[in-house]
Structure formats: C-alpha cells, structure tokens
Design a protein around this motif. Sequence first.
Motif, PDB file in Angstrom:
ATOM      1  N   LEU A  52     -58.561   2.834 -35.317  1.00 47.19           N
ATOM      2  CA  LEU A  52     -57.930   3.184 -34.109  1.00 47.19           C
ATOM      3  C   LEU A  52     -58.823   4.170 -33.306  1.00 47.19           C
ATOM      4  O   LEU A  52     -58.288   4.976 -32.492  1.00 47.19           O
ATOM      5  CB  LEU A  52     -56.691   3.507 -34.028  1.00 47.19           C
ATOM      6  CG  LEU A  52     -55.530   2.387 -34.448  1.00 47.19           C
ATOM      7  CD1 LEU A  52     -54.244   3.006 -34.883  1.00 47.19           C
ATOM      8  CD2 LEU A  52     -55.386   1.676 -33.264  1.00 47.19           C
ATOM      9  N   ILE A  53     -60.235   4.372 -33.748  1.00 49.91           N
ATOM     10  CA  ILE A  53     -60.856   5.209 -32.900  1.00 49.91           C
ATOM     11  C   ILE A  53     -61.588   4.479 -31.713  1.00 49.91           C
ATOM     12  O   ILE A  53     -62.029   3.493 -31.710  1.00 49.91           O
ATOM     13  CB  ILE A  53     -62.121   5.528 -33.924  1.00 49.91           C
ATOM     14  CG1 ILE A  53     -61.519   6.422 -34.936  1.00 49.91           C
ATOM     15  CG2 ILE A  53     -63.182   6.417 -32.979  1.00 49.91           C
ATOM     16  CD1 ILE A  53     -62.700   6.825 -35.967  1.00 49.91           C
ATOM     17  N   GLU A 385     -54.349  13.494 -37.960  1.00 52.54           N
ATOM     18  CA  GLU A 385     -55.707  12.724 -38.279  1.00 52.54           C
ATOM     19  C   GLU A 385     -55.745  12.569 -40.013  1.00 52.54           C
ATOM     20  O   GLU A 385     -55.890  11.471 -40.145  1.00 52.54           O
ATOM     21  CB  GLU A 385     -56.982  13.683 -37.754  1.00 52.54           C
ATOM     22  CG  GLU A 385     -58.183  12.710 -37.926  1.00 52.54           C
ATOM     23  CD  GLU A 385     -59.465  13.723 -37.618  1.00 52.54           C
ATOM     24  OE1 GLU A 385     -60.083  13.464 -36.611  1.00 52.54           O
ATOM     25  OE2 GLU A 385     -59.544  14.725 -38.463  1.00 52.54           O
ATOM     26  N   THR A 395     -58.064   7.352 -37.341  1.00 52.71           N
ATOM     27  CA  THR A 395     -58.075   8.075 -35.764  1.00 52.71           C
ATOM     28  C   THR A 395     -58.898   9.022 -35.641  1.00 52.71           C
ATOM     29  O   THR A 395     -59.746   9.522 -36.480  1.00 52.71           O
ATOM     30  CB  THR A 395     -56.697   8.363 -35.477  1.00 52.71           C
ATOM     31  OG1 THR A 395     -56.282   9.569 -36.257  1.00 52.71           O
ATOM     32  CG2 THR A 395     -55.841   7.335 -35.758  1.00 52.71           C
ATOM     33  N   ASN A 396     -58.759   9.842 -34.416  1.00 53.22           N
ATOM     34  CA  ASN A 396     -59.624  11.153 -34.443  1.00 53.22           C
ATOM     35  C   ASN A 396     -58.826  11.921 -33.516  1.00 53.22           C
ATOM     36  O   ASN A 396     -58.137  11.548 -32.554  1.00 53.22           O
ATOM     37  CB  ASN A 396     -61.059  11.166 -33.796  1.00 53.22           C
ATOM     38  CG  ASN A 396     -60.992  10.812 -32.291  1.00 53.22           C
ATOM     39  OD1 ASN A 396     -60.838   9.425 -31.930  1.00 53.22           O
ATOM     40  ND2 ASN A 396     -61.142  11.838 -31.506  1.00 53.22           N
ATOM     41  N   VAL A 413     -53.531  13.225 -31.037  1.00 60.51           N
ATOM     42  CA  VAL A 413     -54.647  12.289 -31.738  1.00 60.51           C
ATOM     43  C   VAL A 413     -54.758  11.088 -30.887  1.00 60.51           C
ATOM     44  O   VAL A 413     -54.146  10.659 -30.098  1.00 60.51           O
ATOM     45  CB  VAL A 413     -53.790  11.745 -32.874  1.00 60.51           C
ATOM     46  CG1 VAL A 413     -54.545  10.508 -33.570  1.00 60.51           C
ATOM     47  CG2 VAL A 413     -53.820  12.831 -33.948  1.00 60.51           C
ATOM     48  N   ARG A 414     -56.041  10.891 -30.508  1.00 57.90           N
ATOM     49  CA  ARG A 414     -56.537   9.733 -29.755  1.00 57.90           C
ATOM     50  C   ARG A 414     -56.607   8.488 -30.385  1.00 57.90           C
ATOM     51  O   ARG A 414     -57.179   8.404 -31.414  1.00 57.90           O
ATOM     52  CB  ARG A 414     -58.094  10.033 -28.990  1.00 57.90           C
ATOM     53  CG  ARG A 414     -58.374   8.994 -28.002  1.00 57.90           C
ATOM     54  CD  ARG A 414     -59.988   9.404 -27.602  1.00 57.90           C
ATOM     55  NE  ARG A 414     -60.998   9.271 -28.843  1.00 57.90           N
ATOM     56  CZ  ARG A 414     -62.072   9.291 -28.476  1.00 57.90           C
ATOM     57  NH1 ARG A 414     -62.575   9.364 -27.319  1.00 57.90           N
ATOM     58  NH2 ARG A 414     -63.058   9.248 -29.337  1.00 57.90           N
ATOM     59  N   LEU A 415     -55.894   7.605 -29.695  1.00 61.26           N
ATOM     60  CA  LEU A 415     -55.810   6.209 -30.380  1.00 61.26           C
ATOM     61  C   LEU A 415     -56.564   5.152 -29.487  1.00 61.26           C
ATOM     62  O   LEU A 415     -56.356   5.367 -28.365  1.00 61.26           O
ATOM     63  CB  LEU A 415     -54.525   5.751 -30.885  1.00 61.26           C
ATOM     64  CG  LEU A 415     -53.670   6.966 -31.442  1.00 61.26           C
ATOM     65  CD1 LEU A 415     -52.213   6.390 -31.256  1.00 61.26           C
ATOM     66  CD2 LEU A 415     -54.043   6.621 -33.042  1.00 61.26           C
ATOM     67  N   ILE A 437     -47.343   4.632 -37.847  1.00 59.26           N
ATOM     68  CA  ILE A 437     -48.002   5.640 -37.362  1.00 59.26           C
ATOM     69  C   ILE A 437     -46.978   6.841 -37.173  1.00 59.26           C
ATOM     70  O   ILE A 437     -46.822   8.070 -37.676  1.00 59.26           O
ATOM     71  CB  ILE A 437     -48.688   5.571 -35.962  1.00 59.26           C
ATOM     72  CG1 ILE A 437     -50.055   4.955 -36.065  1.00 59.26           C
ATOM     73  CG2 ILE A 437     -49.011   7.214 -35.422  1.00 59.26           C
ATOM     74  CD1 ILE A 437     -50.905   4.605 -34.826  1.00 59.26           C
TER      75      ILE A 437
END
Length: 488
Positions: A52-53, A385, A395-396, A413-415, A437
């Motif tokens: 999901l990055i 993360e 993720t990141n 968290v960026r998805l 998640i």
Amino acid sequence: MRARHPTRRTVTDISELSKAYQTLLSTIEAVEPRIAEATRSELADQRDSLKLIASENYASLPVLATMGTWLSDKYAEGTVGHRFYAGCQNVDTVESVAAEHARELFGAEYAYVQPHSGIDANLTAYWAILAHHVEMPALEEFGVKNVQALTEADWETLRARFGQQRLLGMSLDAGGHLTHGFRPNVSGKMFHQNHYGTDPETQLLDYDAVAAKAREFKPLILVAGYSAYPRRVNFAKMREIADEVGAVLMVDMAHFAGLVAGKVFTGEEDPIPYAQVVTTTTHKSLRGPRGGMVLATQEYAADVDRGCPLVLGGPLSHVMAAKAVALAEARTKEFQTYAQAVADNAKALAEGLLTRGGKLVTGGTDNHIVLLDVTGYGLTGRQAESALLDAGIVTNRNAVPNDPNGAWYTSGVRLGTPALTSRGFTTSDMDSVAQLIDEVLRSTTPVPTKDGKPGKAKYDLASDVAANSHNVAGGMLQAHPLYPGFEL
C-alpha cells in the motif's frame, strides 16, 4: 470492472517468460549467487504482502525485461541526433520512441525522457526555467569548486548573485515534496523559497491564500503537485495565480501521472494544458520503470534539452527503452480502466476506514492516496507503520498538517492503491483491507520509554492479531496473484 494487469498474458506467453527469467537468474547465480537469491526473495516478498505504498507499483514483465539488455552498455550524452559519442543511432531510436509516446499520451508539446529519477527531472526543470529567465553567471566566477562544502551564507550569496530567484511550493507537512523548496534539499538552497499550506480547518488547498502568498512573495516559479495530498488540484486556478504574479507554473505530477494518462484527471485537473513545465516519475501510478521525465511547452524545449550536461550525465538507454514500453502500455483503453480502478479503490479504502472510525486528512480522497491520521489509535506514524508491517501490510509513515511528532516519527500513515489495483483488487477487497488495517492498529499499544514517558517508536502488537492478519491477507493475495502463472 476489474483492471487487468498487462502481465495477464496467455499460458504460452507466461511459460516462455518464466523460462527466460529462470535462465537469466541462473546466469546471474553462476557469478554471484547472493544477488540471484535476493532477486528471487524480492519477488516472493512482494507476492506475499499487501503493498500500500503510494509511490510503488508493479511494472509489467515486458517493461522489466527491457531494462536487462545491452542498451545499458552505450554512452549517449547529448540529445537525439546531437550526441557526444559515436554510434548512438539505436539510442536515438529508443529515445525518440519514448518521447513520441509521452507526447501523444499526455498531449504535450515536448517530452524529455532522460532523467534518472523524479528529483533529476525537477532539477532539470528548475535549471531550464532559470536558464530561460535569468542571466546566470558561472559558478567558477565565485571560486566554487565543491558545492557540498558551501555554507548557508555561501548559498545566500549565490542566490543573490544569481538574481535572487524565488520558488513557491506546497509545504512538506501539507503534502508537498522535499524537492519543492525544502531547505535541506538542493531545491531549498538554489532558491529563495517559501511555501503555501492548506486550510487549517478543512486541510484543503485554499487558492485565495495561495494567491495572497504569491502576491506577497512574487516567485519566479510556482510549483504545484504533491507527494501526500489526497485531493485533486485545479491547475487552471494555479495558472491564473502564476500569471498574475509573473511566475512560471511548474507541476510535479510524479504521483498522479497515471491518473492523467488514464483520463481520470481531465479538464482543469489535467496539468498539461496549464503548466509551462511538468515533471513526473515513470513508476508510481504510471506503472513503468524507475525513472523521470519532463514535459514542456516548446518555449522551454531547448532549455530542458540541456539537462545533460547541466544536471545529468549519460542517459540510461535501457531505462529509456523500458519507459517507451510502459508508455505504450499506458496508451491503451485497458490502462484507462486500470487508472479509474485506482481512484475507485482509494475511495473505497477511505470509506472503509471512515466507517470504522478512522481519521483521514481532508476527510477522504479523490485521487490514489489515503492519508490516515493514527493519533486516534494513540500511535505515532512510526509505530503504526511498523505494526502494519508485522501484520503483512506495507505502508509508509507520513507527516500530517502541523504534525506534532515531526517528519521522522510523524502522526500519519500514507496509503496508496496503484499496486494492489495492478493485482486486480476491487472496491470490496479494499473494504477488507481497511478492516485489517483498523484491527491491527486497534490492537497496537505504544510502549513507554524507560522513564515512563510516552514513546514514539516502540509498540506492542499481539502475535495472534499479526498472524490472523497474515492469514486473511494471504487469502486475498492468492485470489489476486502477482504475475499469475509466472514461476522462478
């Protein structure tokens, strides 16, 4: 409609491709077995995790194969028909085909496909604009031999002597990129820089506020585009602002280039008709090889062409070839279906998190990014993360506007949905991903530091929750295999 990945070929095709890659890795193994093993392991890891990055994807097997050729062995500094090395006729063909596909795909007047990365593309664009508008003395006039050794005072002197060029871009915590004038980056040293943010309440771009900042700062370059902003941008409004203050509008569409190519972003949300210069990567949502590209109007073509030697050395001819293949794939109706599915899946992921009580920056998404504020779970971005990775979800961590935890630990968290969409995930799958998640984060607790204060890095996740997440994710991944039928 499920988006079909370009590697979903016939059984015969996959069988032949498998044999070819097996032979390739056996050849590598004979020289350095650790590299062959790491390559096999990377495919296994990518097959077995929910990626999901937002800045990653899966290139097609033809794109990957194109990079492993003898085109890598050729130096070709210069431009098509004007090289500093002899024997570049085949590289000329490769670069011309890639540029042709880029122009036709995006409707651009000019395309430069040499940049090795998005940062290289941005630096090429910045210097092209400066060269076009500012009479710049040579660095040698200032006795500069080692740019790395320059102090901040030296940079201030250089900026002043070079015309005090100014750049206005989106701030990092609002979703901008470090190459949009972040001070530790070279873009923040080249320019006298300033930033615009988002509305404190809605977290959305406030075009009136951007215009007011531009009138006050009077930049030479107004940069639009983002790395972690989950909404679309009205580029017609951004061009109006740029024109009012006499600035050049430059758009960094590295993240959403695939949505532009796939006709999801059209009209005023398509940057090409409005920006004089547009930069992008060729991976991410565009699903090509890792690399960069600059699109521009003819006014800036000659200046962008000077990317080598101003910023770049010899172009990576094998990667330019892979860009051509990926851009050809992106010119299909199938890719348009894929791009729409990316946006639909992001919306489904956002809605799935919201219905479970998740807090999202801007309250949702209308592109490929979902930015989850994890403070509601009592976690930092780093803890979230790491816990998600333990559970098989990659993720990141990412800052949110006015982030109290800073850019390292973060609160978000960026998805992103480009990669899972390439595997064929649908909107119903994304709701299941949202449930996973949420379950993982609700089962994660921060571990205090030794002095009893709240910790920002350590956490505790119950092993049974991680195992269950892996099992559920494994079922979804098996239903949507990566490179189905391809075996090493």
